[in-house]
Design an enzyme around this catalytic site. Structure first.
Site, short mmCIF file in Angstrom:
data_model
loop_
_atom_site.label_atom_id
_atom_site.label_comp_id
_atom_site.label_asym_id
_atom_site.label_seq_id
_atom_site.Cartn_x
_atom_site.Cartn_y
_atom_site.Cartn_z
N GLU A 31 7.85 -10.36 7.71
CA GLU A 31 9.19 -9.86 7.39
C GLU A 31 9.30 -9.46 5.93
O GLU A 31 9.99 -8.49 5.59
CB GLU A 31 10.23 -10.92 7.77
CG GLU A 31 10.36 -11.09 9.28
CD GLU A 31 11.29 -12.20 9.68
OE1 GLU A 31 12.30 -11.92 10.35
OE2 GLU A 31 11.01 -13.36 9.34
N GLU A 41 7.35 -15.97 15.59
CA GLU A 41 8.39 -17.00 15.73
C GLU A 41 8.58 -17.48 17.16
O GLU A 41 8.86 -18.66 17.39
CB GLU A 41 9.71 -16.47 15.16
CG GLU A 41 9.79 -16.44 13.65
CD GLU A 41 9.20 -15.18 13.03
OE1 GLU A 41 9.36 -14.98 11.82
OE2 GLU A 41 8.56 -14.40 13.78
#
Length: 789
Positions: free
Chosen positions: A642, A662
């Site tokens: 990210e 995730e």
């Protein structure tokens, strides 16, 4: 009037109720498990029906269990073990072999909800007999958890189970947790303090009213053999603060909040009239459900008025409407009483008073009888049924509350025969949902006023929690700065509601002080300059280039909150310094650029937060009008990916791997990955990568457009420097203006509208020294000398 002979044979009827309890200081203490307590109550319910218990048990086709606290939240500990199929473990002990077993969602509404639901099933012909039960052995678990001869309550029962989950949606939020609003006393205290302000009562008068409300409850509990605290107390005792009756959360002392350290169980046997007749259950045991309703309130911060509970009130009113009676015609009343507001919110609208001669509880209430976890109201039903049988033809009301005045299940009972009556809760729920919600400001900054408040009293000291309103009407949560002793004193001794405060937000949440001046004094704004030394990062300045290295190679450069804060501080300094034109971020070592959030730290129980500017100080940062280049060496996983996505340019060495991993650890890519990846690469490919958490190598990332350049192993930083040199040869003013225009137009879908968008960056560019220098240098055929102005 309906007679017993006119009743439809499918009509549901309560035929048996039972309770069980033990105290660790009692002479008959047996250290029963939750399963055994429920089974003891269930056997009492079968015996109470006045027919052959074995025949009754054999007829049960449905069993439903109310969750204990230790199975009501994910990861909750069960120190002495638990059954993997609580309803069937209880059914086994009473000789029942039902086709269906239910484990209900969490919440104090569960007992009455299950009775209403399974009564409806019986009326529809889908069931003949249902046994509903719940229990808690919290007192025993706490008493024996560290004992050398502690019992093992583990049971591997298996079998069919309709596990409905925790049912916590809308009741738990990260926003509330950030501000310490994690416990029931603090949440309910917000409502009581809002109600006090609405009524215009002083702190002393309101606290006295709480004592007067609950003192009659203690008298009932004192006479109840199943009560956990059978002690009669005066109103003065209930509110007087001392070592035994400490403050828990303003305005609550320990004596007036629900007591969860109990060993209690209760059960109800429900069947059709046809089955009751067939099995020989005497008609004087039958109790009918005359009215019922179930409604849900909006989430706490969405509610228009925190001093009232419209869903609770309307559910109670509707149950009475269906029964065809008013509150004045009730013989017995039991109002869920986990905290004072759960009682007074109903009293306000139903015309009930603390000194009502009928009483407002049949058990003694949750603080005194005991808050038997989610199962309290099963005890209320059991007591109500017993009392109605002694006064045939009268009516009893039970109100069951769950969450934070969130879910309410209400019912009216009587021995008077009646067919099943359907309710209109769905229509009423639509009306409640249609009421506009209050807009929430997650990040609150600026002048505000206190709407309601509480103070939590913990070993570490008092913590002030405020629900405030900004000048634009948005509602927010905040904690009181511990150093602001004047504001904390106002919360503990004064009248805070309506008082002006000043709010400021950061990665940890919102904080309020009594004034802007106090905020500046306690939290001076950080000057955005680079420091000489950082704990979790290294910085190197080379002319107009800033190189930032995440320096946690022993943890694959995973980030803790403190590391995030440092990176945020570094990037603040970068964007504020006019002499820094390009930044590169990379990771120490050759194994990992950044492996994301440090999950070991997160699992430690220590506070977790992310700066307002996002993970790595980048993923939520607005107005990034200076270029940031990611030099990816090794893994860019989760939050590390990210960070790369948030950068303008990505250079990766050929050992790099990218993943939004995730979902593989039960999380989501909430720091921008879910938004940026589908915009950076083909959406279908992004979907696959996000949902699977799969890693992709640097070459594939390059083919997809996620990476600008792939370079040989170990040269990612050199590759990033090469691009930086190219950018530094251009006008920094033009670079900044270009990024600003791209930022401003990224949300404009129509191409021409985006092209025609007027940006102030263009005006600044037209009057800049760099534009003139660029034109002059071009004409003179020389290299420009950029000034960044």
């Amino acid at each position: 009037m309906t007679t017993i002979d006119d009743i439809d044979s499918r009509t549901p009827v309560l035929v048996g109720v039972g309770q069980a309890a033990e105290r660790i200081d009692g002479s008959a203490y047996r250290a029963l498990s939750a399963v055994e307590l429920a089974a003891a109550a269930a056997r009492e319910a079968l015996a109470d029906a006045g027919a052959n218990s074995e025949a009754l048990a054999a007829r049960i086709d449905t069993v439903a269990g109310v969750r204990q606290f230790e199975i009501s939240t994910p990861g909750a500990p069960a120190p002495l073990g638990k059954s993997d199929n609580y309803p069937r473990s209880v059914a086994d002990r009473v000789g029942a072999d039902p086709a269906r077993a239910i484990l209900e969602v969490s919440g104090g509404q569960s007992p009455q909800h299950l009775i209403t639901e399974l009564a409806r099933n019986i009326a529809a012909g889908n069931s003949d007999a249902a046994l509903i039960f719940g229990s808690e052995a919290i007192s025993t678990v706490r008493h024996l958890a560290k004992s050398e001869q502690r019992p093992d309550f583990t049971e591997q029962r298996g079998g069919q189970l309709e596990d409905r989950g925790f049912g916590l949606s809308g009741l738990v939020s990260r926003y509330a947790m950030m501000h310490g609003l994690t416990d029931a006393p603090s949440q309910y205290a917000l409502f009581d303090n809002a109600r006090r302000a609405r009524l215009g009562l002083s702190r002393e008068d309101y606290r006295r009213s709480i004592g007067e409300l609950f003192a009659p409850f203690t008298r009932v509990a004192a006479k109840n053999p199943y009560a956990a605290a059978p002690v009669e107390r005066s109103a003065e005792e209930l509110i007087a603060v001392d070592d035994r009756n400490r403050m828990v959360a303003e305005p609550y002392t320990r004596f007036v909040v629900a007591r969860d350290q109990v060993n209690q169980g209760a059960a109800v046997l429900l069947m059709s009239v046809a089955a009751a007749r067939e099995l020989g259950v005497p008609q004087d045991k039958w109790v009918f459900l005359h009215g019922h309703a179930e409604l849900r309130e909006k989430n706490l911060l969405d509610r228009p008025d925190l001093s009232v509970a419209p869903a609770l009130v309307r559910a109670a009113e509707h149950a009475l409407e269906i029964a065809g009676i008013g509150a004045d015609q009730l013989h017995t009343i039991d109002l869920y009483s986990c905290f004072p507001i759960a009682v007074s919110a109903l009293c306000d609208d139903l015309g009930l008073t603390a000194d009502d001669p009928r009483g407002l509880t049949v058990t003694g209430g949750l603080p005194f009888f005991g808050g038997a976890g989610n199962n309290y109201s099963m005890h209320a039903v059991a007591e109500t049924v017993a009392r109605l049988r002694t006064t045939p033809g009268t009516y009893g009301f039970v109100g069951a509350n769950g969450g934070t005045l969130s879910k309410y299940s209400a019912a009216v009972y009587s021995t008077t025969p009646t067919d099943w009556r359907e309710d209109e809760s769905r229509r009423l729920q639509e009306e409640l949902n249609a009421v506009p919600s209050v807009e929430t400001a997650v990040q609150a900054d600026g002048p505000a006023r206190i709407e309601t408040y509480t103070v939590k009293y913990e070993r570490s000291g008092p913590t002030g929690i405020v629900v405030g309103r900004l000048d634009d009407g948005r509602r927010f949560l905040a904690t009181v700065a511990p150093q602001d002793t004047d504001l904390l004193a106002l919360l503990t001794t004064g009248d805070p509601v309506g008082h002006p405060v000043f709010a400021r937000s950061d990665g940890r949440g919102n904080v309020v002080t009594g004034s802007p001046e106090k905020m500046k004094e306690l939290f001076p704004q950080r000057v955005p300059v680079l420091r000489d030394d950082y704990e979790f990062a290294r910085v190197h300045r080379d002319g107009h280039l800033l190189e930032i290295t995440i320096n946690r190679p022993e943890a694959r450069n995973a980030l803790t909150p403190q590391a995030n804060e440092e990176l945020d501080e570094i990037f603040d300094a970068y964007f504020a310094d006019p002499e820094l034109w390009v930044a590169i971020i990379t990771g120490a070592g050759d194994q990992s650029f950044c492996s994301g959030n440090d999950l070991r730290y997160s699992a430690s129980g220590k506070p977790v937060w992310v700066p307002k500017n996002g993970f790595g100080g980048l993923t939520s940062r607005r107005d990034m009008t200076k270029p940031v280049i990611a030099a990816v060496n090794g893994f860019a996983m989760g939050g590390g990916c990210e960070i790369a996505l948030a950068c303008h340019i990505v250079v990766a060495d050929d050992t790099a791997q990218f993943a939004l991993s995730e979902t593989r650890v039960g999380l989501i890519a909430g720091a921008g990955g879910l938004v940026r990846l589908p915009r950076a690469i083909p959406p279908k490919v992004a979907n696959e990568l996000i949902l699977t958490g799969r890693k992709i190598p640097a070459e594939q990332a390059h083919e997809l457009g996620l990476v600008n350049r792939v370079v040989p192993a170990g040269t990612a930083l050199d590759g990033a420097r090469a691009i930086a040199v190219e950018i530094l040869s251009a006008s920094p003013t033009s670079v900044r203006a270009s990024l600003q225009v791209m930022n401003e137009t990224s949300g404009i879908s129509d191409v021409i509208d985006a092209v025609d968008h007027h940006s102030p960056a263009l005006d600044d560019l037209m009057t800049s020294e760099d534009m003139m220098e660029g034109l002059l240098a071009f004409g003179a055929k020389r290299a420009p000398q950029w000034k960044n102005r």
